[in-house]
Design an enzyme around this catalytic site. Sequence first.
Site, PDB file in Angstrom:
ATOM      1  N   THR A  29       0.478  -0.850   0.579  1.00 62.32           N
ATOM      2  CA  THR A  29       0.143   0.232   0.000  1.00 62.32           C
ATOM      3  C   THR A  29       0.606   1.700  -0.642  1.00 62.32           C
ATOM      4  O   THR A  29       1.791   1.521   0.798  1.00 62.32           O
ATOM      5  CB  THR A  29      -0.747   0.422   0.837  1.00 62.32           C
ATOM      6  OG1 THR A  29      -1.308  -0.733   0.967  1.00 62.32           O
ATOM      7  CG2 THR A  29      -1.932   1.047   1.605  1.00 62.32           C
ATOM      8  N   ASP A  89       5.593  -3.997  -0.773  1.00 65.90           N
ATOM      9  CA  ASP A  89       5.873  -2.711  -0.619  1.00 65.90           C
ATOM     10  C   ASP A  89       6.428  -1.955  -0.045  1.00 65.90           C
ATOM     11  O   ASP A  89       7.626  -1.723  -0.430  1.00 65.90           O
ATOM     12  CB  ASP A  89       5.202  -3.185   1.409  1.00 65.90           C
ATOM     13  CG  ASP A  89       4.016  -2.479   1.538  1.00 65.90           C
ATOM     14  OD1 ASP A  89       3.536  -1.869   0.821  1.00 65.90           O
ATOM     15  OD2 ASP A  89       3.015  -3.313   2.753  1.00 65.90           O
ATOM     16  N   ALA A  91       7.834   1.567   2.272  1.00 66.56           N
ATOM     17  CA  ALA A  91       8.168   1.879   3.917  1.00 66.56           C
ATOM     18  C   ALA A  91       8.131   2.552   4.305  1.00 66.56           C
ATOM     19  O   ALA A  91       7.752   4.225   3.719  1.00 66.56           O
ATOM     20  CB  ALA A  91       9.075   1.266   4.096  1.00 66.56           C
ATOM     21  N   ASP A  92       8.210   3.647   5.567  1.00 64.53           N
ATOM     22  CA  ASP A  92       8.096   5.102   5.935  1.00 64.53           C
ATOM     23  C   ASP A  92       9.732   5.083   6.627  1.00 64.53           C
ATOM     24  O   ASP A  92      10.328   6.178   6.009  1.00 64.53           O
ATOM     25  CB  ASP A  92       7.516   6.024   7.041  1.00 64.53           C
ATOM     26  CG  ASP A  92       6.094   4.914   6.619  1.00 64.53           C
ATOM     27  OD1 ASP A  92       5.521   6.004   5.858  1.00 64.53           O
ATOM     28  OD2 ASP A  92       5.186   3.855   7.090  1.00 64.53           O
ATOM     29  N   LYS A 102       6.509   0.851   8.895  1.00 67.19           N
ATOM     30  CA  LYS A 102       5.302   1.230   8.331  1.00 67.19           C
ATOM     31  C   LYS A 102       3.641   1.765   9.107  1.00 67.19           C
ATOM     32  O   LYS A 102       4.643   1.628  10.117  1.00 67.19           O
ATOM     33  CB  LYS A 102       5.168   0.039   7.108  1.00 67.19           C
ATOM     34  CG  LYS A 102       6.483  -0.950   6.463  1.00 67.19           C
ATOM     35  CD  LYS A 102       5.872  -2.870   5.738  1.00 67.19           C
ATOM     36  CE  LYS A 102       4.973  -1.633   5.251  1.00 67.19           C
ATOM     37  NZ  LYS A 102       4.572  -0.684   4.291  1.00 67.19           N
ATOM     38  N   GLY A 103       3.118   1.592   8.033  1.00 65.50           N
ATOM     39  CA  GLY A 103       2.012   2.179   8.460  1.00 65.50           C
ATOM     40  C   GLY A 103       1.628   3.601   8.570  1.00 65.50           C
ATOM     41  O   GLY A 103       0.414   4.194   9.110  1.00 65.50           O
ATOM     42  N   GLY A 104       2.464   4.436   7.928  1.00 60.04           N
ATOM     43  CA  GLY A 104       1.802   5.538   7.769  1.00 60.04           C
ATOM     44  C   GLY A 104       0.716   5.857   6.040  1.00 60.04           C
ATOM     45  O   GLY A 104      -0.018   7.041   6.186  1.00 60.04           O
ATOM     46  N   GLU A 111      -0.675  -5.173   5.641  1.00 57.69           N
ATOM     47  CA  GLU A 111       1.140  -5.305   5.877  1.00 57.69           C
ATOM     48  C   GLU A 111       1.816  -5.952   6.233  1.00 57.69           C
ATOM     49  O   GLU A 111       2.491  -7.164   5.347  1.00 57.69           O
ATOM     50  CB  GLU A 111       1.864  -3.646   5.553  1.00 57.69           C
ATOM     51  CG  GLU A 111       0.828  -3.364   4.375  1.00 57.69           C
ATOM     52  CD  GLU A 111       0.914  -1.687   4.267  1.00 57.69           C
ATOM     53  OE1 GLU A 111       1.149  -0.778   3.001  1.00 57.69           O
ATOM     54  OE2 GLU A 111       1.502  -1.165   5.883  1.00 57.69           O
ATOM     55  N   LYS A 129      14.464   8.129   3.362  1.00 56.71           N
ATOM     56  CA  LYS A 129      14.198   7.222   3.929  1.00 56.71           C
ATOM     57  C   LYS A 129      14.450   6.367   5.051  1.00 56.71           C
ATOM     58  O   LYS A 129      14.494   5.469   5.526  1.00 56.71           O
ATOM     59  CB  LYS A 129      13.147   6.279   3.108  1.00 56.71           C
ATOM     60  CG  LYS A 129      11.446   6.984   3.113  1.00 56.71           C
ATOM     61  CD  LYS A 129      10.046   6.175   2.671  1.00 56.71           C
ATOM     62  CE  LYS A 129       9.044   6.857   1.854  1.00 56.71           C
ATOM     63  NZ  LYS A 129       8.237   6.341   1.659  1.00 56.71           N
TER      64      LYS A 129
HETATM   65  C1  A5P Z   1       1.026   1.766   4.411  1.00 57.89           C
HETATM   66  O1  A5P Z   1       0.483   1.644   5.809  1.00 57.89           O
HETATM   67  C2  A5P Z   1       2.016   2.081   4.778  1.00 57.89           C
HETATM   68  O2  A5P Z   1       3.067   0.932   5.217  1.00 57.89           O
HETATM   69  C3  A5P Z   1       3.322   2.713   3.352  1.00 57.89           C
HETATM   70  O3  A5P Z   1       3.757   1.562   2.848  1.00 57.89           O
HETATM   71  C4  A5P Z   1       4.427   3.768   3.627  1.00 57.89           C
HETATM   72  O4  A5P Z   1       3.838   3.960   5.289  1.00 57.89           O
HETATM   73  C5  A5P Z   1       5.174   3.863   2.666  1.00 57.89           C
HETATM   74  O5  A5P Z   1       3.762   5.080   1.777  1.00 57.89           O
HETATM   75  P1  A5P Z   1       4.607   6.264   0.861  1.00 57.89           P
HETATM   76  O6  A5P Z   1       5.233   4.661  -0.521  1.00 57.89           O
HETATM   77  O7  A5P Z   1       3.231   6.579   0.707  1.00 57.89           O
HETATM   78  O8  A5P Z   1       5.518   6.772   1.247  1.00 57.89           O
END
Ligand code: A5P
Length: 233
Positions: A29, A89, A91-92, A102-104, A111, A129
Amino acid sequence: MDVTEVKRLLGCAAVDAYVRSGMRLGLGTGSTAIWAVRRVGELLKQGSLTGIVGVPTSSQTLMECQALGIPIRSMNDPDIAGGLDLAIDGADEVDGERRCTKGGGGALLIEKIVAYAARRFVVIVDRPKLVRDLGLSFAIPTEVLREAREPAIRAFAALGGRGEVRMAVRKMGAVITDNGNILIDVKFAGPMDPVQMEKELSLIPGVLGNGLFTRVRPTVLVGDAGGKIETLN
Ligand code: A5P
């Protein structure tokens, strides 16, 4: 090169390098992972990929898969049977040991289920990041049962964290996740041990998931502003 183009290149690079026909694929996501989803859709349409089944990690990804005609399954479907060949995926944050926050985008719960069930986990991030310590510049997201909000905030404080309920932007009140829960972002004043903290957060009643991903060490593709991609293994 703008950051969206870097994210697009990362999504394409991850799919081209690691996705093969017939795979059971976890689809992440966010604004980076969405480009991997789009690349899978493109290659399926071209016919150069076949037999893919995808497990989307959020409503964002589910809708994109539906729009692109990517066959989707849940982790519980018999042809997934709780295991995946690969998950890709964003990551933040990523630290020097390839542990992630993760989880932004609020999708951390599914996930993590997907990432931890995959034989290989590939994370795609742009270079800013990469951090020395997780959780300093970015609060650790947690998904919490609504009834557990205040007890959870007290439990976070006992671990040295300040929990703040994530508020919605174009809706009044809290963000409600795809699973019907709230998100509490936990800010730590100083460095903590992310392996230990992932465990501690998991033990708090009503805290269904947290954004520390330390139990899998992903392959990380790092994108530079100039478009160069480095692979960390
Ligand atoms: C989603 O819940 C997140 O874990 C995203 O994978 C994470 O925030 C990275 O998102 P962006 O690619 O939009 O920075």
